[in-house]
Design a protein around this motif. Structure first.
Motif: not given
Length: 381
Positions: A8-10, A59-60, A74-76, A87-88
């Protein structure tokens, strides 16, 4: 997974890597336009983008041997119930990379009780939507995605099928309107109809009127999500440098705004040589190009007609009155091409107008995909 690592983006550094990854993938693509790094950071910042305060997202980045080879989000969104979104998406032409990205995003959504996933949305249907499946040889317009030809088949190989196609039509302002449209526009306008451009002194109020019409006009369309007040304020702030009072038109019927159309200069045309950076001289170049109106293309990203006019003759004329104004303004500014996008494949009235003004079929097609997910209990096991 062939040595593929998904993380994941951190950190800020991770986000920079996430933003830059498509630039490497499209390095040899003459039609690609690198987005501005600053704009992308703001779009992906919960502090700057109010959408991200309403939804849960992740985001990954996919790496192989330490090298970035793909990304996904991914969006919830609680407003969508059991439907999650991705997305993205960007990835090298490698099914193993695409599979690892989707499996990660799907598991994250399954853990949140989502039973269907749709996308791509970057990061909602009111922002960049769809994956390019036709029209790869021309650059994307402002706020429209651009993808590699192999990506659609790679997504479909992961079990995704078409949910909806979106079309883009390109109008050449130097080509006369079709005679059928010219005849309609030559008729005297009804006395109750007034066409006016935006009143800059009432900027906030005018944008509220725009959103009110949009939310009413689109409320029954596929995938609709209403603009909220916070999103309106964010949109007003982000659009202001591009907005011109004569590029936002309203049609009033009996003193009430019944329809609107918004056109914007094609920012992508003006930043194409900046490679995503406004430093050291990118700011000056962009400001000069906007001030001097050096752009030759534009996009109509938003248009709406109130539902009460959808099924009568006057309602069919309202978009044509707006297109006539855009054509006049485009010619006056030496804008040669205006894109009308995007148009749902199910929106036949707007497709007919787009085909008439664009000289035939759509010149670009974008696809939204969907896939059924395992129930949360099955995913956990």
């Amino acid at each position: 997974m062939s040595g593929i690592e998904i993380r994941p983006v951190q950190s800020s550094g991770d986000l920079g890597e996430f933003i830059a990854l498509p630039n490497a993938i499209h390095a040899t693509d003459p039609a690609y336009v690198a987005p501005l790094n600053l704009e992308r950071r703001q779009a992906l910042s919960p502090k700057a983008n109010p959408l991200l305060q309403k939804i849960e997202h992740r985001l990954w980045i996919a790496r192989r041997g330490g090298r970035p080879v793909g990304r996904i989000s991914a969006q919830a969104d609680p407003r969508l119930g059991s439907i999650g979104q991705f997305g993205l998406l960007a990835a090298e032409d490698d099914q193993a990379v695409v599979h690892a990205l989707f499996r990660t995003a799907e598991r994250w959504l399954e853990q949140r009780g989502k039973t269907e996933v749709q996308g791509p949305f970057n990061l909602s249907i009111n922002e960049e939507t769809g994956l390019l499946i036709d029209g790869f040889d021309t650059p994307p317009m402002l706020l429209m995605p651009h993808d590699k030809p192999y990506l659609g088949p790679r997504v479909e190989a992961e079990g995704y099928a078409k949910a909806m196609d979106l079309y883009a039509y390109l109008h050449d302002t130097e080509v006369p309107f079709p005679k059928s449209i010219e005849r309609l526009l030559s008729r005297p306008k009804p006395p109750e109809v007034v066409i006016r451009h935006m009143d800059w002194s009432r900027y906030d109020e005018e944008l509220k009127t725009l959103v009110d019409i949009f939310n009413d006009a689109w409320s029954e369309n596929w995938g609709f999500l209403p603009f909220g007040q916070d999103e309106l304020e964010h949109m007003a702030k982000s659009m202001k440098p591009l907005l011109d009072d004569r590029l936002l038109w309203f049609v009033e019927v009996n003193g009430r705004a019944a329809a609107f159309g918004l056109s914007l200069p094609n920012l992508n045309e003006m930043i194409r040589d900046l490679n995503g950076s406004l430093l050291p001289f990118g700011w000056a170049k962009l400001v000069w190009r906007l001030k001097r109106r050096t752009y030759r293309s534009g996009r109509i990203p938003l248009m709406g007609v109130r539902k009460e006019f959808h099924r009568n003759v006057l309602g069919q004329m309202l978009p044509l009155y707006i297109f006539e104004k855009f054509r006049e303004e485009g010619r006056a500014r030496n804008v040669r091409h205006v894109e009308m996008s995007w148009v749902l494949e199910t929106n036949k009235p707007m497709r007919h107008i787009g085909e008439a003004l664009g000289g035939g079929s759509a010149y670009k097609t974008y696809r939204v995909y969907s896939k059924q997910l395992a129930p949360a209990s099955a995913a956990a096991s």
